[in-house]
Design a protein around this motif. Structure first.
Motif, PDB file in Angstrom:
ATOM      1  N   ALA A   6       0.846  -1.201   0.000  1.00 16.74           N
ATOM      2  CA  ALA A   6       0.000   0.000   0.000  1.00 16.74           C
ATOM      3  C   ALA A   6       0.880   1.249   0.000  1.00 16.74           C
ATOM      4  O   ALA A   6       1.985   1.257   0.527  1.00 16.74           O
ATOM      5  N   ARG A   7       0.373   2.297  -0.619  1.00 15.91           N
ATOM      6  CA  ARG A   7       1.124   3.557  -0.681  1.00 15.91           C
ATOM      7  C   ARG A   7       0.303   4.698  -0.097  1.00 15.91           C
ATOM      8  O   ARG A   7      -0.918   4.742  -0.251  1.00 15.91           O
ATOM      9  N   PHE A   8       1.030   5.603   0.540  1.00 15.40           N
ATOM     10  CA  PHE A   8       0.439   6.775   1.178  1.00 15.40           C
ATOM     11  C   PHE A   8       1.229   8.006   0.752  1.00 15.40           C
ATOM     12  O   PHE A   8       2.303   7.894   0.158  1.00 15.40           O
ATOM     13  N   LEU A   9       0.705   9.173   1.118  1.00 18.97           N
ATOM     14  CA  LEU A   9       1.447  10.404   0.908  1.00 18.97           C
ATOM     15  C   LEU A   9       1.401  11.202   2.214  1.00 18.97           C
ATOM     16  O   LEU A   9       0.426  11.860   2.523  1.00 18.97           O
ATOM     17  N   HIS A  10       2.449  11.023   2.998  1.00 18.24           N
ATOM     18  CA  HIS A  10       2.621  11.729   4.262  1.00 18.24           C
ATOM     19  C   HIS A  10       1.478  11.459   5.243  1.00 18.24           C
ATOM     20  O   HIS A  10       0.770  12.376   5.673  1.00 18.24           O
ATOM     21  N   PRO A  11       1.307  10.208   5.633  1.00 16.37           N
ATOM     22  CA  PRO A  11       0.271   9.888   6.616  1.00 16.37           C
ATOM     23  C   PRO A  11       0.619  10.530   7.952  1.00 16.37           C
ATOM     24  O   PRO A  11       1.800  10.639   8.297  1.00 16.37           O
ATOM     25  N   SER A  12      -0.420  10.964   8.705  1.00 12.74           N
ATOM     26  CA  SER A  12      -0.081  11.631   9.971  1.00 12.74           C
ATOM     27  C   SER A  12      -0.919  11.194  11.152  1.00 12.74           C
ATOM     28  O   SER A  12      -0.394  11.087  12.248  1.00 12.74           O
ATOM     29  N   GLY A  13      -2.214  10.955  10.999  1.00 18.44           N
ATOM     30  CA  GLY A  13      -3.051  10.620  12.140  1.00 18.44           C
ATOM     31  C   GLY A  13      -3.417   9.151  12.166  1.00 18.44           C
ATOM     32  O   GLY A  13      -3.553   8.514  11.125  1.00 18.44           O
ATOM     33  N   LEU A  14      -3.573   8.618  13.385  1.00 12.59           N
ATOM     34  CA  LEU A  14      -3.969   7.217  13.549  1.00 12.59           C
ATOM     35  C   LEU A  14      -5.087   7.121  14.592  1.00 12.59           C
ATOM     36  O   LEU A  14      -5.031   7.808  15.615  1.00 12.59           O
ATOM     37  N   ALA A  15      -6.072   6.276  14.343  1.00 14.16           N
ATOM     38  CA  ALA A  15      -7.125   6.015  15.336  1.00 14.16           C
ATOM     39  C   ALA A  15      -7.820   4.712  14.950  1.00 14.16           C
ATOM     40  O   ALA A  15      -7.598   4.179  13.853  1.00 14.16           O
ATOM     41  N   ARG A  16      -8.657   4.229  15.878  1.00 19.31           N
ATOM     42  CA  ARG A  16      -9.416   3.027  15.568  1.00 19.31           C
ATOM     43  C   ARG A  16     -10.908   3.327  15.532  1.00 19.31           C
ATOM     44  O   ARG A  16     -11.422   4.082  16.364  1.00 19.31           O
ATOM     45  N   LEU A  17     -11.573   2.715  14.567  1.00 16.79           N
ATOM     46  CA  LEU A  17     -13.028   2.750  14.545  1.00 16.79           C
ATOM     47  C   LEU A  17     -13.552   1.892  15.698  1.00 16.79           C
ATOM     48  O   LEU A  17     -12.814   1.066  16.249  1.00 16.79           O
ATOM     49  N   GLY A  18     -14.827   2.058  16.020  1.00 18.86           N
ATOM     50  CA  GLY A  18     -15.429   1.267  17.081  1.00 18.86           C
ATOM     51  C   GLY A  18     -15.354  -0.226  16.806  1.00 18.86           C
ATOM     52  O   GLY A  18     -15.349  -1.037  17.736  1.00 18.86           O
ATOM     53  N   ASP A  19     -15.290  -0.600  15.510  1.00 23.30           N
ATOM     54  CA  ASP A  19     -15.202  -2.022  15.162  1.00 23.30           C
ATOM     55  C   ASP A  19     -13.764  -2.540  15.187  1.00 23.30           C
ATOM     56  O   ASP A  19     -13.512  -3.694  14.829  1.00 23.30           O
ATOM     57  N   GLY A  20     -12.830  -1.682  15.574  1.00 28.32           N
ATOM     58  CA  GLY A  20     -11.444  -2.122  15.748  1.00 28.32           C
ATOM     59  C   GLY A  20     -10.533  -1.849  14.563  1.00 28.32           C
ATOM     60  O   GLY A  20      -9.318  -1.995  14.681  1.00 28.32           O
ATOM     61  N   ARG A  21     -11.092  -1.463  13.427  1.00 26.80           N
ATOM     62  CA  ARG A  21     -10.231  -1.247  12.261  1.00 26.80           C
ATOM     63  C   ARG A  21      -9.378   0.009  12.433  1.00 26.80           C
ATOM     64  O   ARG A  21      -9.843   1.023  12.953  1.00 26.80           O
ATOM     65  N   LEU A  22      -8.146  -0.073  11.966  1.00 29.76           N
ATOM     66  CA  LEU A  22      -7.219   1.055  12.036  1.00 29.76           C
ATOM     67  C   LEU A  22      -7.516   2.038  10.910  1.00 29.76           C
ATOM     68  O   LEU A  22      -7.677   1.641   9.747  1.00 29.76           O
ATOM     69  N   VAL A  23      -7.587   3.315  11.270  1.00 35.95           N
ATOM     70  CA  VAL A  23      -7.789   4.369  10.269  1.00 35.95           C
ATOM     71  C   VAL A  23      -6.532   5.230  10.234  1.00 35.95           C
ATOM     72  O   VAL A  23      -5.934   5.541  11.264  1.00 35.95           O
TER      73      VAL A  23
END
Ligand SMILES: [Ca+2]
Ligand SMILES: [Ca+2]
Length: 483
Positions: free
Chosen positions: A452-469
């Motif tokens: 997977a590719r990103f462009l300067h990712p900065s924030g991280l959190a989890r949805l209520g179902d546990g998936r990483l955003v």
């Protein structure tokens, strides 16, 4: 490899292959077909003109079968490939080890499962240039974020990095996932609704994204400003970090306003701390000064920690007063040590650990720092300070402007979003920094985590179902990692 070939296996393979080929209407079974691929006799006997060879026939077995033109053993000679791929790659030949002759090579004798999407009904594969092809969207391992169960295992787009909301173009629009637009989404945090809150920096707004990607605006008009009041009238100025607080409120490091703002559960926006003037001043919350704060974290007892990015220190808001929690404010540096002499350089995001210690990412010194629970001791958890992509032991690993922090399940390891287009894993017990997600190449590519590719990712959190955003900042999108 153990040779576990059996006659029974060979017969089964032959019968299956013949039936499959007949089903595929490629050709009917003839006498030659029957002889070609027939199991060898007990002592390797075959009909005249045929030779007994061993071939893989699934599940790690080798079967002894009669072949009219057995493939020569691999001589590693790197013959020109009849295919079109690899002819132009230096050193690319020979690695297949199959020594293909010209013409159409045979496929592996055991075809893969092949199913017709979207209802996953069985369908025969085709042999194309030596490879079994399911021209139905079916794949052995899921690789596409297309809302389909491509490998027919009962899960849709599993173990993939996909796009939760946004499409790569900057804008300001609420709505369903594909219609939503963001502009430099930065900080993320969990929301009591099960969605995630987004500090949508260049839109001067705080957004709310549900688990299905549908997006609304929690507060902010889209225009920069400092107005308080109802969410649809309040204004922010380049908000960055966000965090959940008591009573369902969301706190915002409203960077361009040099303030910490509060959005209560009803959407009413107020100022928690900061006069709005840039600078450094401890004291009553409404008079205190911050400089471009980017990170905020709240404890269960109501204390609020601030990564005061422009002042290069960690501040504390508690009981209506602002104080300095760790580091020498307005004295950027890299010194570890006690709270009065330690230095920070561009603290960015904060993660409050279960034991009360504070993890700090630093965009200025490219390290992950740790402040003890009592605030008395600052140390370096990971990062050599060099701006680089190196994985490895904590002390020699290198980051590029690490930003968003998140604890992993169990709380013993942490994730950090890295400007080098990867999500790094910090494992203190194992003394390792590794790459959890992302190829490192810049881009906007979904698929398996390692590519997977990103462009300067900065924030991280989890949805209520546990998936990483992941806030994929310069792709103006939110990405999601499916389990
Ligand atoms: Ca699947
Ligand atoms: Ca899929």
């Amino acid at each position: 490899m153990s040779l576990r070939g059996t006659r029974a296996k060979g017969v089964l393979h032959w019968a299956l292959a013949c039936a499959l080929l007949a089903t595929a209407s490629l050709f009917a079974c003839t006498v030659d077909d029957v002889l070609d691929g027939k199991p060898c006799g007990p002592d390797g006997e075959c009909a005249p003109g045929y030779e007994c060879v061993q071939e893989p026939c699934g599940d790690g077995y080798l079967c002894s079968v009669c072949r009219a033109n057995p493939q020569p053993p691999d001589d590693g000679g790197g013959e020109p490939d009849a295919g079109t791929d690899g002819g132009d790659e230096v050193g690319g030949d020979g690695d297949g080890g199959d020594g293909e002759a010209d013409g159409s090579p045979p496929c592996d004798p055991v075809p893969p499962p092949c199913k017709l999407l979207p209802d996953c009904t069985d369908t025969p594969p085709e042999c194309v240039d030596g490879t079994w092809v399911c021209d139905t969207g079916f794949e052995i391992a899921e690789t596409r974020c297309d809302g389909l169960d491509n490998d027919c295992d009962g899960s849709i787009d599993e173990a993939l990095v996909c796009t939760l909301a946004g499409d790569g173009t900057a804008g300001f629009a609420d709505g369903e996932a594909a219609a939503a637009r963001f502009s430099e989404p930065r900080g993320l945090c969990a929301h009591p609704s099960g969605g995630v809150v987004v500090g949508d920096r260049a839109n001067h707004a705080i957004r709310l994204v549900a688990a299905d990607g549908s997006t609304s605006t929690l507060a902010g008009t889209g225009e920069p400003g400092a107005d308080e009041g109802p969410g649809d009238q309040a204004r922010f100025h380049e908000p960055c970090g966000v965090c959940p607080a008591l009573d369902g409120a969301v706190l915002v490091a409203d960077s361009g306003n040099h303030r910490i703002r509060r959005i209560d559960a009803l959407g009413e926006v107020s100022c928690l701390a900061g006069s709005g003037f840039t600078g450094f001043l401890d004291g009553p919350a409404e008079q205190a000064r911050f400089t471009l704060p980017e990170g905020v974290a709240a404890s269960a007892d109501g204390r609020v920690f601030v990564a005061d990015t422009g002042n290069d220190c960690i501040r504390l808001v508690s009981g209506g007063q602002v104080s300095t929690w760790a580091g020498q404010c307005q004295s950027p540096g890299t010194a570890d040590g006690d709270r009065a002499t330690a230095q920070f350089h561009g603290p960015t995001d904060l993660l409050l650990l279960e034991d009360g210690a504070l993890l700090v990412s630093e965009q200025g010194s490219h390290r992950i720092r740790l402040v003890s629970a009592d605030g008395e001791l600052v140390s370096t958890l990971a990062g050599s300070g060099v701006y680089d992509d190196l994985d490895g032991p904590l002390a020699t690993a290198a980051f590029k402007r690490p930003a968003g922090l998140l604890a992993e399940a169990g709380g013993l390891s942490y994730l950090a979003a890295d400007y080098g287009n990867r999500i790094r894993r910090i494992d203190p017990a194992g003394d390792q920094v590794s790459t959890a997600i992302g190829s490192g190449e810049p881009g906007f590519v979904s698929g398996p985590p390692e590519s997977a590719r990103f462009l300067h990712p900065s924030g991280l959190a989890r949805l209520g179902d546990g998936r990483l955003v992941i806030a994929d900042t310069h792709n103006h999108a939110l990405r999601v990692v499916n389990p």
